[in-house]
Design a protein around this motif. Sequence first.
Motif, short mmCIF file in Angstrom:
data_model
loop_
_atom_site.label_atom_id
_atom_site.label_comp_id
_atom_site.label_asym_id
_atom_site.label_seq_id
_atom_site.Cartn_x
_atom_site.Cartn_y
_atom_site.Cartn_z
N GLN A 1 0.83 -1.20 0.00
CA GLN A 1 0.00 0.00 0.00
C GLN A 1 0.87 1.25 0.00
N VAL B 1 0.45 5.32 0.32
CA VAL B 1 -0.44 6.43 0.67
C VAL B 1 0.41 7.69 0.63
N CYS C 1 -4.32 6.91 -2.24
CA CYS C 1 -3.96 5.59 -1.73
C CYS C 1 -4.04 4.61 -2.88
N LYS D 1 -3.62 0.49 -3.14
CA LYS D 1 -3.38 -0.78 -2.46
C LYS D 1 -3.45 -1.91 -3.48
N VAL E 1 -10.34 7.11 1.68
CA VAL E 1 -9.06 6.57 2.13
C VAL E 1 -9.10 6.16 3.60
N CYS F 1 -8.14 2.51 3.42
CA CYS F 1 -6.68 2.40 3.57
C CYS F 1 -6.23 3.08 4.86
N ASN G 1 -4.21 4.48 7.75
CA ASN G 1 -2.76 4.65 7.69
C ASN G 1 -2.30 5.78 8.58
N ALA H 1 -10.20 10.92 -0.54
CA ALA H 1 -8.87 11.14 -0.04
C ALA H 1 -8.89 12.37 0.83
N THR I 1 -5.55 10.58 6.59
CA THR I 1 -4.38 9.71 6.64
C THR I 1 -3.64 9.76 7.96
#
Length: 377
Positions: free
Chosen positions: A129, A131, A197, A199, A221, A225, A227, A340, A345
């Motif tokens: 992944q 990011v 991101c 993945k 995200v 994902c 993170n 996003a 994040t």
Amino acid sequence: MSPVALSTLLALAATTSGVLAITPLADKHFSYPDGIPYKADTDVGDRGGQFGYNKCNSTTEGPDSLCQTAFINHLDDWCVWAPSVPNSVIGDTEGEEVAWCTKKGRGTRIIPAGAITGVQFMKTPGYLQIVGFIDQTKINIAGDDSGGELDPHGADLRGNPLGGLVYSNGFASNNGNNDTFQQVIEWHNFMGSNSFCFKACDPADPQAPHLCEHIYDRIGVEYNCPNAAQDGVFEYCEGDNQDPPGIYTENGQVMTYKQPAESLGVISSMPYDPKIPKSSNCVQMASSALFADLGVATGAPGATTTGVTTGTATGTTKPTSTAGTGSGTGSSATRSGASAGPSATGGASDAGNGAASMRISTLATVAGVLAAVAFLA
């Protein structure tokens, strides 16, 4: 219903209804590089034909490339999907995105110098992944576009982008062979709000369709994902698998989130907080050492190579989904409004995640340098 069962059902429905049956993109397998066709998608449906091509080389590389074969390998070697024409909106160009990459030599467009301002590359048992933070106007995404999701499915199973292929040499199942690329069958790429991101799930892992789920395009995200990436930081980490998107535990019971239809309006609240997986063996590096093909170094000045360990962290914020103009189906890369964004994040204030909160010993620094040398070897 599993993606495999869904693909079979839709293909059967197309056949029995008299519509020309298509082969789902996720069911097409091509060896790299000799088995790559000029176009992976030879069907012509409601969306027309494939915009670009998959057989890419030195003759196709450059700012006008329409290559639709992407890679995600290591911290210094990855791609994202983005439009071919400036000031585009992901929701309008989802089927036509082309590969923008950090490495020359594969026939793609190269991400311009100065565009990338921070990235975290995470290697887990089940996926790779990346990011990061990016000036999306430099890769032809309109500055105010909150973006959406790209994946190998789509409402017609032809993928977004149509015929888009992804390969990697970074999976554990590849046995460390950097000269052999495996086709990534399940992947998702969220672009928008100057962050992203991508993945790629290991094709040898039976959990790949779940870890790279494609039905949660509206929650972005943060939930797809989770993170601890930070703008201005460039790092490689190893970590645990995340919980599959949409899966969470409440009062000891495993629950599955059902994304509401877009017709029900903006997603203003979520029943759970995303959990950021535990990470370790993180190595920070200077962007100038990573992205030589981009020309001028990007990101914060004075970045250094250090060994760090992030420990365990959990997500603490929920998406506001202020735009929420996506399809609501998760099947196509339409505008999601929550695709996003830096707030999704994790920032330096998150416990155990911020670079300022980490204590880096001399031993860790030396170990980090040695790890970085081994990683880039």
